[in-house]
Design a protein around this motif. Structure first.
Motif, PDB file in Angstrom:
ATOM      1  N   LYS A  68      74.695  51.725  58.789  1.00 13.16           N
ATOM      2  CA  LYS A  68      74.109  51.124  57.588  1.00 13.16           C
ATOM      3  C   LYS A  68      73.682  52.175  56.571  1.00 13.16           C
ATOM      4  O   LYS A  68      73.250  51.834  55.477  1.00 13.16           O
ATOM      5  CB  LYS A  68      72.903  50.268  57.980  1.00 13.16           C
ATOM      6  CG  LYS A  68      73.231  49.128  58.928  1.00 13.16           C
ATOM      7  CD  LYS A  68      71.960  48.412  59.384  1.00 13.16           C
ATOM      8  CE  LYS A  68      72.261  47.331  60.403  1.00 13.16           C
ATOM      9  NZ  LYS A  68      71.026  46.649  60.892  1.00 13.16           N
ATOM     10  N   MET A  69      73.787  53.438  56.952  1.00 12.18           N
ATOM     11  CA  MET A  69      73.346  54.522  56.075  1.00 12.18           C
ATOM     12  C   MET A  69      74.519  55.149  55.337  1.00 12.18           C
ATOM     13  O   MET A  69      75.627  55.220  55.863  1.00 12.18           O
ATOM     14  CB  MET A  69      72.619  55.602  56.891  1.00 12.18           C
ATOM     15  CG  MET A  69      71.339  55.131  57.560  1.00 12.18           C
ATOM     16  SD  MET A  69      70.687  56.325  58.758  1.00 12.18           S
ATOM     17  CE  MET A  69      70.474  57.786  57.718  1.00 12.18           C
ATOM     18  N   TYR A  89      66.443  57.731  61.743  1.00 18.56           N
ATOM     19  CA  TYR A  89      67.435  56.970  62.506  1.00 18.56           C
ATOM     20  C   TYR A  89      66.929  55.619  62.994  1.00 18.56           C
ATOM     21  O   TYR A  89      67.712  54.838  63.527  1.00 18.56           O
ATOM     22  CB  TYR A  89      67.901  57.788  63.713  1.00 18.56           C
ATOM     23  CG  TYR A  89      68.697  59.012  63.364  1.00 18.56           C
ATOM     24  CD1 TYR A  89      70.084  59.035  63.471  1.00 18.56           C
ATOM     25  CD2 TYR A  89      68.068  60.168  62.916  1.00 18.56           C
ATOM     26  CE1 TYR A  89      70.819  60.161  63.148  1.00 18.56           C
ATOM     27  CE2 TYR A  89      68.789  61.306  62.593  1.00 18.56           C
ATOM     28  CZ  TYR A  89      70.159  61.296  62.705  1.00 18.56           C
ATOM     29  OH  TYR A  89      70.874  62.422  62.383  1.00 18.56           O
ATOM     30  N   LEU A  90      65.650  55.342  62.836  1.00 18.94           N
ATOM     31  CA  LEU A  90      65.073  54.110  63.367  1.00 18.94           C
ATOM     32  C   LEU A  90      64.412  53.284  62.281  1.00 18.94           C
ATOM     33  O   LEU A  90      63.970  53.819  61.261  1.00 18.94           O
ATOM     34  CB  LEU A  90      64.033  54.446  64.445  1.00 18.94           C
ATOM     35  CG  LEU A  90      64.509  55.307  65.626  1.00 18.94           C
ATOM     36  CD1 LEU A  90      63.342  55.607  66.550  1.00 18.94           C
ATOM     37  CD2 LEU A  90      65.648  54.635  66.380  1.00 18.94           C
ATOM     38  N   THR A  91      64.347  51.974  62.503  1.00 13.68           N
ATOM     39  CA  THR A  91      63.593  51.108  61.607  1.00 13.68           C
ATOM     40  C   THR A  91      62.107  51.338  61.847  1.00 13.68           C
ATOM     41  O   THR A  91      61.704  52.008  62.807  1.00 13.68           O
ATOM     42  CB  THR A  91      63.929  49.636  61.861  1.00 13.68           C
ATOM     43  OG1 THR A  91      63.506  49.286  63.190  1.00 13.68           O
ATOM     44  CG2 THR A  91      65.427  49.382  61.735  1.00 13.68           C
ATOM     45  N   ARG A 117      61.708  57.000  53.382  1.00 10.93           N
ATOM     46  CA  ARG A 117      63.023  56.463  53.016  1.00 10.93           C
ATOM     47  C   ARG A 117      63.072  56.113  51.538  1.00 10.93           C
ATOM     48  O   ARG A 117      64.079  56.290  50.879  1.00 10.93           O
ATOM     49  CB  ARG A 117      63.335  55.231  53.865  1.00 10.93           C
ATOM     50  CG  ARG A 117      63.548  55.557  55.339  1.00 10.93           C
ATOM     51  CD  ARG A 117      64.117  54.361  56.090  1.00 10.93           C
ATOM     52  NE  ARG A 117      64.148  54.630  57.499  1.00 10.93           N
ATOM     53  CZ  ARG A 117      63.237  54.203  58.367  1.00 10.93           C
ATOM     54  NH1 ARG A 117      62.213  53.490  57.935  1.00 10.93           N
ATOM     55  NH2 ARG A 117      63.334  54.497  59.650  1.00 10.93           N
ATOM     56  N   GLU A 136      61.201  50.035  65.294  1.00 11.51           N
ATOM     57  CA  GLU A 136      61.750  50.868  66.370  1.00 11.51           C
ATOM     58  C   GLU A 136      61.056  52.219  66.451  1.00 11.51           C
ATOM     59  O   GLU A 136      60.915  52.801  67.520  1.00 11.51           O
ATOM     60  CB  GLU A 136      63.249  51.079  66.134  1.00 11.51           C
ATOM     61  CG  GLU A 136      64.086  49.814  66.279  1.00 11.51           C
ATOM     62  CD  GLU A 136      65.462  49.948  65.645  1.00 11.51           C
ATOM     63  OE1 GLU A 136      66.309  49.047  65.854  1.00 11.51           O
ATOM     64  OE2 GLU A 136      65.698  50.937  64.916  1.00 11.51           O
ATOM     65  N   ARG A 141      74.189  51.749  65.410  1.00 17.29           N
ATOM     66  CA  ARG A 141      74.093  50.611  64.482  1.00 17.29           C
ATOM     67  C   ARG A 141      73.361  51.005  63.201  1.00 17.29           C
ATOM     68  O   ARG A 141      73.771  50.627  62.099  1.00 17.29           O
ATOM     69  CB  ARG A 141      73.369  49.447  65.163  1.00 17.29           C
ATOM     70  CG  ARG A 141      74.174  48.758  66.241  1.00 17.29           C
ATOM     71  CD  ARG A 141      73.577  47.393  66.561  1.00 17.29           C
ATOM     72  NE  ARG A 141      72.205  47.494  67.052  1.00 17.29           N
ATOM     73  CZ  ARG A 141      71.875  47.635  68.322  1.00 17.29           C
ATOM     74  NH1 ARG A 141      72.835  47.714  69.245  1.00 17.29           N
ATOM     75  NH2 ARG A 141      70.612  47.700  68.691  1.00 17.29           N
ATOM     76  N   ASN A 142      72.290  51.746  63.352  1.00 20.17           N
ATOM     77  CA  ASN A 142      71.520  52.137  62.164  1.00 20.17           C
ATOM     78  C   ASN A 142      72.287  53.124  61.289  1.00 20.17           C
ATOM     79  O   ASN A 142      72.224  53.053  60.054  1.00 20.17           O
ATOM     80  CB  ASN A 142      70.182  52.730  62.582  1.00 20.17           C
ATOM     81  CG  ASN A 142      69.241  51.692  63.172  1.00 20.17           C
ATOM     82  OD1 ASN A 142      69.445  50.493  62.999  1.00 20.17           O
ATOM     83  ND2 ASN A 142      68.216  52.141  63.879  1.00 20.17           N
ATOM     84  N   VAL A 191      71.345  51.608  69.443  1.00 16.33           N
ATOM     85  CA  VAL A 191      70.504  51.457  68.251  1.00 16.33           C
ATOM     86  C   VAL A 191      70.837  52.506  67.199  1.00 16.33           C
ATOM     87  O   VAL A 191      70.950  52.195  65.999  1.00 16.33           O
ATOM     88  CB  VAL A 191      69.015  51.545  68.637  1.00 16.33           C
ATOM     89  CG1 VAL A 191      68.140  51.627  67.382  1.00 16.33           C
ATOM     90  CG2 VAL A 191      68.612  50.356  69.485  1.00 16.33           C
TER      91      VAL A 191
END
Length: 531
Positions: A313-314, A255-257, A153, A260, A309-310, A306
Motif C-alpha cells: 500500500k506504500m 511498516y505498521l498501522t 506519516r 499494529e 500487505r502494508n 502483515v
C-alpha cells in the motif's frame, strides 16, 4: 538593514518581547535587503569530491526544506513560490559556524563524531531520545511527538507528492513461509554490526553488561535472518544501543498501522519505551529482555504477512528511513576505511568533502524526480548520492568516478546497499556505478542523452573542464535539470558567443548552513535547465 538593528517605537516589556511584535509590515515592504532563513541540516553527509573530471557531489532524520533564494523571475510550483516568499522576509541572521563539522540537527538529534577528511565526516542517525540519564524522564520530554506514527506519516506525505507508479516491496522479501521454505532461501549478505563494532575492536561493554553478555540479535522487516550486534561503545564506532532503538522505532512507525504498532510505540507500555528506560538506567538485562520481546512480536507479524500487505500500500519511503539505511551502509563499508579518502590532495583538483542528506533530498524534490526518470551523478565519489536517489526516489540512478580508492569504496557500498534494502524489504531503483573519466565513458555519454537530472560539482573546476561539460550538455534532452555549485553561464561573456547562455536557463539558489561538510556556513548553487 535588518529590522533587528532598528529601534522599536514602542516600549515593550522585555519578558513579553517577541519578533512578531517588533515587525511592522510597512517597514518590511520598504526593506531593500533580504536574507534567507537558514535551517540547520542533519549531521549526515553524502560524499563529494570537489573538482576534477571524476569529482563527486554527493550526499537525512526529519529534513529541513531548502530555503533557496531564487534570482530568476519565474517560479515553477506553488511550493517554490512559498519558498521565495519566506526568503524575502528580513530576519535575524543565525551565527554561522566556521567549523567544517555540521551543527546538531534542529530537531535535537545528536550526532556521533566520526573520523573524517578535514575533521568532518558522517555520523549515523541517533534517535530523538538519545540523551542518557539515570532518570526515567530525562531525554523523554517529547516522547509522544517522537513516537506518534500518525504525525510521522503525515509529515512524510506532506513533503513530496505520492509517486503512484513506484512499487516499494522488494521481490525477495520474506513473506512468512514455513520454516522448511525459509531454510532454502539464503539471507542477504550484510555486514553485521558486530563485524565493525565489537569487543575485538577494542570497544567496551555498554549498559553495565559483562563481556560474555553483549551479543544480541535484531530483527528487520524484510528478512527472516536477524543482524548480529554487540552492545558495546567505542570512539568512532557504531553505537549499538542507539542503532537498535532507531531500527525498532522506524520498523514500527513505517511498516505498521497505528493499531499494529501500539505494542511497540505505546508511550507508557511500548517496547521502545522499555528500551529507552533500560538504557537510561544502564540496565543491560532489561534492555536485552525488551529487545527479545521486540524480535518475537515483530516476527509474529511478519509470519502473518502483515509487513508485505502494508508495503504493497506504500509508494514512498520516509526520508528518516532513507537516511538511516544509507548511514548503516556507510558505517559498515566506508567509515572503517575512511582514511583512504585522505589521499585526495588538498588544494588540487582532487579535494574530498561531503554534502548532507537534506541537501540532496531538497535537490531531488525541487527537480521533481520520480521513479520513472533517470538521474546521473558526474563524479560520484563513494556513490552516496547515486544510492540515495535510487532509494529515496526509486529512479534509475547512475554515477561515474575516476579516483581508484573512491571507486573501490563505492563498490563496497553498492553491495551492502543491495543487501540492506532487502533486509528492510524495500526495492530501490536500478543503480549503475561506472569507473573512469565521465568525459570519455561511453555508457555515461549515452545515458546522458536520456537523463532527467544531472548532478555535477564544479566547485573548483578549471574553465577548460567547465567548457567540456557545456559541450556534453548539448546532448541533453530539452528540460533536463543540471545541478551545480557554480553556474556555467557568466555575466562577463558575450551572450552571442557563449554556448552555455544559449542552451541553459539558470536559477541561482542558496542552501542553508549545515548542508555541506567543509563549512558550517550557507552557500550557493545553481539549477540549470536545458532549453
Amino acid at each position: 538593514m535588518s529590522i533587528f538593528n532598528q529601534k522599536s517605537k514602542f516600549k515593550i516589556k522585555t519578558e513579553i518581547r517577541t519578533v512578531r511584535e517588533t515587525v511592522e509590515r510597512p517597514k518590511l515592504k520598504a526593506s531593500t535587503s533580504s536574507s534567507s532563513i537558514p535551517t540547520t541540516g542533519s549531521s549526515q553527509h553524502s560524499s563529494v569530491r570537489i573538482a576534477g573530471a571524476g569529482s563527486s557531489l554527493s550526499r537525512a532524520s526529519s529534513t529541513p526544506r531548502l530555503n533557496g533564494t531564487s534570482h530568476t523571475t519565474s517560479t515553477s510550483s506553488s511550493a517554490r513560490a512559498s519558498l521565495t516568499k519566506v526568503t524575502t522576509i528580513p530576519t535575524a541572521r543565525r551565527i554561522q559556524s566556521a567549523s567544517p563539522i555540521p551543527s546538531i540537527n534542529g530537531d535535537g538529534r545528536s550526532s556521533r563524531k566520526r573520523r573524517a577528511i578535514k575533521a568532518s565526516s558522517r555520523s549515523p542517525i541517533s534517535p530523538h531520545f538519545s540523551e542518557d540519564s539515570d532518570s526515567d524522564s530525562n531525554g523523554d520530554e517529547n516522547w509522544e511527538d517522537n513516537l506518534d506514527a500518525r504525525k510521522r506519516r503525515k509529515r512524510v506525505h506532506d513533503e513530496r507528492p505520492v509517486d503512484v507508479n513506484r512499487k516499494l516491496r522488494h521481490p525477495k522479501i520474506w513473506k512468512g513461509e514455513d520454516a522448511d521454505q525459509v531454510e532454502r532461501i539464503p539471507g542477504p549478505a550484510i555486514i553485521h554490526a558486530a563485524k565493525v563494532a565489537s569487543l575485538e575492536h577494542k570497544c567496551k561493554p555498554a549498559l553495565g553488561l559483562k563481556n560474555e553478555e553483549v551479543a544480541v540479535r535484531l530483527q528487520y522487516p524484510g528478512a527472516r535472518y536477524p543482524e548480529r550486534y554487540e552492545l558495546v561503545e567505542g570512539k568512532d564506532k557504531i553505537d549499538a544501543v542507539k542503532d537498535i532503538e532507531k531500527v525498532v522505532q522506524l520498523a514500527a512507525s513505517t511498516y505498521l498501522t497505528d493499531e499494529e504498532g501500539k505494542i511497540f510505540l505505546d508511550h507508557q507500555t511500548g517496547i521502545l519505551r522499555k528500551l529507552v528506560k533500560s538504557k537510561n538506567r544502564s540496565d543491560g538485562p532489561g534492555f536485552k529482555a525488551a529487545l527479545r520481546e521486540y524480535n518475537d512480536e515483530f516476527l509474529k507479524l511478519m509470519r502473518k504477512g502483515v509487513i508485505v500487505r502494508n508495503l504493497d500500500k506504500m509508494h514512498g519511503i520516509p526520508r528518516e528511513l532513507v537516511d538511516f539505511i544509507l548511514d548503516q551502509v556507510y558505517d559498515r563499508t566506508v567509515a572503517p576505511r575512511v582514511e583512504l579518502l585522505a589521499k585526495y590532495q588538498n588544494g588540487s583538483d582532487n579535494v574530498y568533502g561531503e554534502l548532507n542528506h537534506p541537501f540532496i533530498s531538497d535537490i531531488l524534490e525541487r527537480t521533481n524526480l520520480t521513479s520513472d526518470k533517470v538521474f546521473v551523478d558526474l563524479g560520484s565519489g563513494v556513490g552516496n548520492v547515486t544510492l540515495q536517489a535510487a532509494l529515496e526516489i526509486g529512479c534509475e540512478s547512475w554515477g561515474c568516478e575516476m579516483m581508484e580508492n573512491a571507486c573501490n569504496l563505492a563498490e563496497a557500498q553498492y553491495d551492502e546497499f543491495l543487501a540492506r534494502c532487502r533486509l528492510w524489504g524495500v526495492k530501490p531503483g536500478k543503480v549503475r556505478l561506472e569507473r573512469g573519466d565521465f568525459r570519455k565513458n561511453e555508457k555515461i555519454l549515452e545515458v546522458l542523452k536520456r537523463a532527467d537530472v544531472v548532478l555535477v560539482n564544479n566547485q573548483a573546476f578549471t574553465s577548460q573542464l567547465n567548457d567540456n561539460l557545456v559541450s556534453m550538455f548539448l546532448d541533453l534532452k530539452i528540460g533536463c535539470k543540471i545541478i551545480s555549485l557554480k553556474t556555467f553561464v557568466h555575466d562577463n561573456k558575450n551572450a552571442e558567443n557563449d554556448v552555455a547562455t544559449s542552451i541553459l536557463d539558470v536559477e541561482h539558489l542558496t542552501y542553508p548552513e549545515g548542508y555541506v561538510s567543509w563549512t558550517g556556513a550557507s552557500g550557493t548553487y545553481c539549477i540549470s535547465t536545458r532549453r
